[in-house]
Design a protein around this motif. Sequence first.
Motif, mmCIF file in Angstrom:
data_model
loop_
_atom_site.group_PDB
_atom_site.id
_atom_site.type_symbol
_atom_site.label_atom_id
_atom_site.label_comp_id
_atom_site.label_asym_id
_atom_site.label_seq_id
_atom_site.Cartn_x
_atom_site.Cartn_y
_atom_site.Cartn_z
ATOM 1 N N PRO A 141 -42.473 41.432 8.099
ATOM 2 C CA PRO A 141 -41.557 42.303 7.479
ATOM 3 C C PRO A 141 -40.639 41.221 7.036
ATOM 4 O O PRO A 141 -40.825 40.029 7.575
ATOM 5 N N VAL A 142 -39.770 40.733 5.339
ATOM 6 C CA VAL A 142 -39.542 39.520 5.071
ATOM 7 C C VAL A 142 -38.495 40.194 5.370
ATOM 8 O O VAL A 142 -37.974 41.209 4.724
ATOM 9 N N THR A 143 -36.870 39.108 5.038
ATOM 10 C CA THR A 143 -35.872 39.268 4.353
ATOM 11 C C THR A 143 -35.648 39.371 3.240
ATOM 12 O O THR A 143 -36.114 38.590 2.417
ATOM 13 N N GLN A 144 -34.402 39.031 2.833
ATOM 14 C CA GLN A 144 -33.845 39.179 1.200
ATOM 15 C C GLN A 144 -33.986 37.462 1.384
ATOM 16 O O GLN A 144 -34.337 37.661 -0.195
ATOM 17 N N GLU A 145 -33.256 37.628 2.109
ATOM 18 C CA GLU A 145 -33.750 35.691 2.282
ATOM 19 C C GLU A 145 -34.109 34.404 2.132
ATOM 20 O O GLU A 145 -34.265 33.774 1.393
ATOM 21 N N ASP A 146 -35.598 35.101 2.050
ATOM 22 C CA ASP A 146 -36.921 34.851 2.340
ATOM 23 C C ASP A 146 -37.401 35.262 0.716
ATOM 24 O O ASP A 146 -37.773 34.102 0.598
ATOM 25 N N LEU A 147 -36.947 35.740 -0.294
ATOM 26 C CA LEU A 147 -37.225 36.385 -1.315
ATOM 27 C C LEU A 147 -36.559 34.888 -2.057
ATOM 28 O O LEU A 147 -36.934 34.659 -2.679
ATOM 29 N N ARG A 148 -34.616 35.229 -1.491
ATOM 30 C CA ARG A 148 -34.285 34.540 -2.444
ATOM 31 C C ARG A 148 -35.428 32.845 -2.087
ATOM 32 O O ARG A 148 -34.790 32.171 -3.517
ATOM 33 N N THR A 149 -34.918 32.145 -1.002
ATOM 34 C CA THR A 149 -35.616 30.508 -0.640
ATOM 35 C C THR A 149 -36.928 30.581 -1.383
ATOM 36 O O THR A 149 -36.462 29.588 -1.856
ATOM 37 N N ALA A 150 -37.534 31.240 -1.861
ATOM 38 C CA ALA A 150 -38.977 31.147 -1.775
ATOM 39 C C ALA A 150 -39.127 31.456 -3.732
ATOM 40 O O ALA A 150 -39.502 29.892 -4.202
ATOM 41 N N PHE A 151 -38.234 32.239 -3.611
ATOM 42 C CA PHE A 151 -37.690 32.357 -5.650
ATOM 43 C C PHE A 151 -36.727 31.551 -6.141
ATOM 44 O O PHE A 151 -35.567 32.340 -6.561
ATOM 45 N N ASP A 152 -36.538 30.098 -5.793
ATOM 46 C CA ASP A 152 -35.007 29.390 -6.082
ATOM 47 C C ASP A 152 -34.665 29.108 -7.544
ATOM 48 O O ASP A 152 -36.242 28.454 -8.419
ATOM 49 N N PRO A 153 -33.968 28.831 -8.202
ATOM 50 C CA PRO A 153 -34.688 28.393 -9.833
ATOM 51 C C PRO A 153 -34.953 26.998 -9.412
ATOM 52 O O PRO A 153 -35.657 26.803 -10.291
ATOM 53 N N SER A 154 -34.926 26.750 -8.046
ATOM 54 C CA SER A 154 -35.342 25.357 -7.991
ATOM 55 C C SER A 154 -37.192 25.043 -8.415
ATOM 56 O O SER A 154 -37.952 24.172 -8.468
ATOM 57 N N THR A 155 -37.603 26.275 -8.267
ATOM 58 C CA THR A 155 -39.354 26.280 -8.511
ATOM 59 C C THR A 155 -39.548 27.137 -9.536
ATOM 60 O O THR A 155 -40.265 27.717 -9.043
ATOM 61 N N GLY A 156 -38.636 26.985 -10.287
ATOM 62 C CA GLY A 156 -39.402 27.873 -11.964
ATOM 63 C C GLY A 156 -38.667 29.534 -11.073
ATOM 64 O O GLY A 156 -39.048 29.964 -12.650
ATOM 65 N N TRP A 157 -37.545 29.946 -10.930
ATOM 66 C CA TRP A 157 -37.796 31.239 -10.729
ATOM 67 C C TRP A 157 -35.933 31.966 -10.915
ATOM 68 O O TRP A 157 -35.583 30.932 -9.626
ATOM 69 N N ASN A 158 -35.699 32.940 -11.333
ATOM 70 C CA ASN A 158 -34.531 33.630 -10.633
ATOM 71 C C ASN A 158 -34.348 34.916 -10.487
ATOM 72 O O ASN A 158 -35.333 35.827 -11.089
ATOM 73 N N VAL A 159 -34.583 34.831 -8.991
ATOM 74 C CA VAL A 159 -34.294 36.590 -8.547
ATOM 75 C C VAL A 159 -33.133 37.066 -9.150
ATOM 76 O O VAL A 159 -32.103 37.124 -9.399
ATOM 77 N N ALA A 160 -32.833 37.832 -10.339
ATOM 78 C CA ALA A 160 -32.442 39.356 -10.451
ATOM 79 C C ALA A 160 -31.948 40.270 -10.222
ATOM 80 O O ALA A 160 -30.692 40.934 -9.633
ATOM 81 N N ALA A 161 -33.075 40.545 -8.746
ATOM 82 C CA ALA A 161 -32.602 42.228 -8.165
ATOM 83 C C ALA A 161 -33.544 42.035 -6.933
ATOM 84 O O ALA A 161 -34.199 41.874 -7.308
#
Length: 197
Positions: A151-171
């Motif tokens: 299982p994955v936490t929301q924080e896991d997703l936000r940490t992985a797909f951070d603006p510093s990695t070229g991504w923005n989590v919209a939802a």
Amino acid sequence: MTGLPWDASYQDGPAPWDVGRPQPAIVRLAAQGQFAGTVLDAGCGTGENALHVASLGFSVLGVDVAETALAMARAKAGDRGIEAEFAAADALHLERLGRRFETVLDCGLFHTFNRDERPGYVTSLASVTEDDGTLFVLCFSDDGPDTGPHPVTQEDLRTAFDPSTGWNVAAIEPDRVQTRFHDDNGAPAWLATINRI
């Protein structure tokens, strides 16, 4: 990472995640008009999600490391008269495809990577996603009873797909993922909408 362990999952009957139909969350996204342009299904398995999106007229490439699953996906496409492409590819090196996509789908792949592998996977996804493109991730969540493996936490997703990695989590929204081991309600999941920046 070789495809052999994954390929073995398809040798003796359906894999635990192969439910023989597209995931309801993906059908819903498609019905809402969320797919655009060329579409990549990373970790496509036997192709149900890719075939559903392709049946709506999109150009779709499904990739996986499991050759047996890809052969099954190609056979389904032929049987159903759906034009879709399926190719062997390492999700950690998607840049080798030499192509870019406006919409990328990860249904049940992100949660198979451990914390050390995730940065490489995120970079790999970025290499094939057009600027302003959209990535959808459907993964097992840590929220609720009867969670799936890894299982994955929301924080896991936000940490992985951070603006510093070229991504923005919209939802990130609670959803369900169907498996062969859960009842018809499926397992708790997160559906993340992530934009390439």
